[in-house]
Design an enzyme around this catalytic site. Structure first.
Site, PDB file in Angstrom:
ATOM      1  CG  ASP A   4     -16.133   0.206  -9.220  1.00  0.00           C
ATOM      2  OD1 ASP A   4     -14.984  -0.053  -8.819  1.00  0.00           O
ATOM      3  OD2 ASP A   4     -16.662   1.330  -9.089  1.00  0.00           O
TER       4      ASP A   4
ATOM      5  CD  GLU B 296      -2.540   1.692   0.214  1.00  0.00           C
ATOM      6  OE1 GLU B 296      -3.272   0.872  -0.382  1.00  0.00           O
ATOM      7  OE2 GLU B 296      -2.415   2.868  -0.150  1.00  0.00           O
TER       8      GLU B 296
ATOM      9  CG  ASP C 273      -6.089   4.543  -6.594  1.00  0.00           C
ATOM     10  OD1 ASP C 273      -7.119   4.264  -5.952  1.00  0.00           O
ATOM     11  OD2 ASP C 273      -5.019   4.908  -6.057  1.00  0.00           O
TER      12      ASP C 273
HETATM   13  C1  SAM Z   1      -9.422   2.188  -4.728  1.00  0.00           C
HETATM   14  S1  SAM Z   1      -8.357   1.619  -3.488  1.00  0.00           S
HETATM   15  C2  SAM Z   1      -8.886  -0.088  -3.294  1.00  0.00           C
HETATM   16  C3  SAM Z   1      -8.468  -0.671  -1.981  1.00  0.00           C
HETATM   17  C4  SAM Z   1      -8.798  -2.157  -1.776  1.00  0.00           C
HETATM   18  N1  SAM Z   1      -8.020  -2.994  -2.660  1.00  0.00           N
HETATM   19  C5  SAM Z   1     -10.265  -2.442  -1.927  1.00  0.00           C
HETATM   20  O1  SAM Z   1     -10.637  -3.152  -2.869  1.00  0.00           O
HETATM   21  O2  SAM Z   1     -11.045  -1.976  -1.071  1.00  0.00           O
HETATM   22  C6  SAM Z   1      -6.786   1.409  -4.299  1.00  0.00           C
HETATM   23  C7  SAM Z   1      -5.623   1.375  -3.338  1.00  0.00           C
HETATM   24  O3  SAM Z   1      -4.420   1.135  -4.038  1.00  0.00           O
HETATM   25  C8  SAM Z   1      -3.396   1.961  -3.493  1.00  0.00           C
HETATM   26  N2  SAM Z   1      -2.346   2.106  -4.535  1.00  0.00           N
HETATM   27  C9  SAM Z   1      -2.459   2.789  -5.702  1.00  0.00           C
HETATM   28  N3  SAM Z   1      -1.338   2.677  -6.434  1.00  0.00           N
HETATM   29  C10 SAM Z   1      -0.477   1.894  -5.710  1.00  0.00           C
HETATM   30  C11 SAM Z   1       0.842   1.420  -5.930  1.00  0.00           C
HETATM   31  N4  SAM Z   1       1.516   1.716  -7.055  1.00  0.00           N
HETATM   32  N5  SAM Z   1       1.410   0.634  -4.987  1.00  0.00           N
HETATM   33  C12 SAM Z   1       0.742   0.339  -3.838  1.00  0.00           C
HETATM   34  N6  SAM Z   1      -0.516   0.758  -3.573  1.00  0.00           N
HETATM   35  C13 SAM Z   1      -1.132   1.525  -4.500  1.00  0.00           C
HETATM   36  C14 SAM Z   1      -4.131   3.235  -3.148  1.00  0.00           C
HETATM   37  O4  SAM Z   1      -3.447   4.056  -2.209  1.00  0.00           O
HETATM   38  C15 SAM Z   1      -5.447   2.683  -2.598  1.00  0.00           C
HETATM   39  O5  SAM Z   1      -5.379   2.433  -1.209  1.00  0.00           O
END
Ligand code: SAM
Length: 209
Positions: free
Chosen positions: A149, A60, A113
């Site tokens: 989604d 994360e 994301d």
């Molecule tokens: C939309 S959230 C989804 C969180 C979780 N997987 C869920 O399904 O509830 C996406 C997560 O990925 C993390 N993230 C984005 N790019 C990343 C990267 N390159 N390495 C690690 N984490 C990342 C973001 O900070 C965020 O917490």
């Protein structure tokens, strides 16, 4: 708390090295599942507490979430769960990380994301170079799970992974769910929200050949 962190910011060039499997887990020989972008890690806590015959490693990029998850692991003395802070791409690219791949059986990208603007696609976590790295180091038979989604993001991830000839799509019915990383079909936080709001979920599984 800021929801979106730019993974390409120079703040993330310096990485936290992954400790060895022996340092991270009580039993380093167990099957290992990686969750990329695990946020607060609640999904992984659900999994690790029930499936003690698997190890779980969450990545994360939001540091505060990782610090909280790490202290919860310590307080609860959970031996099959570990969290690493930083850009997962940079961390897994590091030479010191390569030794963990031998135990990896599966990887999940749950609701990454979306970065909707085309000029921001390079911030998406699924990138051709990252998939190439995974194809070089993952053992044969290991699985990649993607879920989102956002249809456009799904198409982008599907195209990126399918363009790598070492990964083939497989059907959910061909997976031995009781032996998988998620036999109870736990849901992530985003997935619970998506289900509650009756939004579509796009998902696919790939096997390393
Ligand atoms: C939309 S959230 C989804 C969180 C979780 N997987 C869920 O399904 O509830 C996406 C997560 O990925 C993390 N993230 C984005 N790019 C990343 C990267 N390159 N390495 C690690 N984490 C990342 C973001 O900070 C965020 O917490």
């Amino acid at each position: 708390m800021r929801q979106h962190v730019n993974p390409l910011s120079k703040n993330f060039n310096q990485i936290e090295c992954i400790p060895s499997l022996v340092e991270m887990f009580g039993d380093s020989k167990l099957n290992l599942h990686l969750d990329i972008g695990c946020a607060s890690g609640e999904f992984l806590f659900d999994l690790a507490l029930v499936n003690t015959n698997w190890n779980y490693l969450g990545f994360e990029i939001r540091e505060r979430l990782v610090k909280t998850a790490q202290s919860r692991v310590r307080e609860r003395e959970i031996k099959n769960l570990y969290f690493v802070f930083g850009n997962a791409i940079n961390i897994l690219n590091d030479v010191q990380s390569k030794c963990i791949f031998k135990n990896v059986k599966s990887i999940s990208f749950n609701f990454p994301d979306p970065w909707f603007k085309k000029r921001h696609y390079k911030r998406r976590v699924v990138q051709p170079e990252f998939i190439k790295l995974l194809s070089n180091y993952l053992p044969k038979g290991s699985l990649i799970f993607i879920k989102t989604d956002v249809k456009d993001l799904f198409d982008y991830m599907d195209c990126t992974i399918s363009n790598n000839f070492n990964f083939k799509k497989i059907d959910k019915k061909d997976i031995d769910i009781p032996k998988s990383f998620n036999p109870e079909s736990f849901k992530t936080n985003r997935e619970k929200y998506v289900i509650l709001n009756q939004l579509d979920i796009f998902e696919r599984i790939y096997i390393k050949t």
